[in-house]
Design a protein around this motif. Structure first.
Motif, mmCIF file in Angstrom:
data_model
loop_
_atom_site.group_PDB
_atom_site.id
_atom_site.type_symbol
_atom_site.label_atom_id
_atom_site.label_comp_id
_atom_site.label_asym_id
_atom_site.label_seq_id
_atom_site.Cartn_x
_atom_site.Cartn_y
_atom_site.Cartn_z
ATOM 1 N N SER A 31 2.601 0.985 4.628
ATOM 2 C CA SER A 31 3.771 1.399 5.082
ATOM 3 C C SER A 31 4.427 1.533 3.425
ATOM 4 C CB SER A 31 4.485 0.360 5.894
ATOM 5 O OG SER A 31 6.274 0.233 5.448
ATOM 6 N N LYS A 32 4.895 1.828 3.462
ATOM 7 C CA LYS A 32 5.968 3.066 1.703
ATOM 8 C C LYS A 32 6.988 1.846 1.399
ATOM 9 C CE LYS A 32 4.980 7.348 1.515
ATOM 10 N NZ LYS A 32 4.940 9.063 0.933
ATOM 11 N N LYS A 33 8.402 1.289 2.460
ATOM 12 C CA LYS A 33 8.367 1.083 2.066
ATOM 13 C C LYS A 33 8.390 -0.279 2.750
ATOM 14 C CE LYS A 33 13.127 -0.027 4.694
ATOM 15 N NZ LYS A 33 14.055 0.319 6.245
ATOM 16 N N LEU A 34 7.947 -1.099 2.756
ATOM 17 C CA LEU A 34 7.476 -1.926 3.132
ATOM 18 C C LEU A 34 6.178 -3.402 2.242
ATOM 19 C CD1 LEU A 34 7.843 -3.199 6.400
ATOM 20 C CD2 LEU A 34 9.168 -3.433 4.941
ATOM 21 N N LYS A 35 5.117 -1.700 1.566
ATOM 22 C CA LYS A 35 4.130 -2.222 0.882
ATOM 23 C C LYS A 35 3.220 -2.700 1.529
ATOM 24 C CE LYS A 35 6.738 -0.829 -3.315
ATOM 25 N NZ LYS A 35 7.745 -1.743 -4.382
#
Length: 92
Positions: A31-35
């Motif tokens: 997940s790029k947003k939540l890392k």
């Protein structure tokens, strides 16, 4: 023989560190947003992998996935009751 596997959720600081996380198991999702990244590891090696991931400086935290321990056999509770027969001609 098929080896049992379990997931690890790995939280990190930056996306550039994903390539280092790949080395510790089979990468399934990032997940790029939540890392965070989800990797699967053999259950026999999960404690060693958990400790080695925590030692890395760019890892925020590591969590176990409890999916292998959850019972997924569901019963249909409505099968005990008699099925209601509906009259569709009531309004005629």
């Amino acid at each position: 023989m098929i080896e049992k596997r379990q997931g690890l959720i790995v939280w990190f600081h930056q996306m550039k560190h994903v390539k280092h996380i790949k080395k510790h198991g089979h990468l399934v999702h990032v997940s790029k947003k939540l890392k965070y990244a989800m990797i699967y590891v053999n259950q026999s090696d999960i404690d060693d992998t958990y400790q080695s991931l925590l030692k890395l400086p760019f890892i925020t935290k590591v969590e176990y996935s409890y999916k292998p321990f959850i019972n997924t056999n569901f019963e249909n509770k409505s099968s005990d009751k008699k099925e209601k027969e509906y009259e569709y001609n009531m309004g005629i």
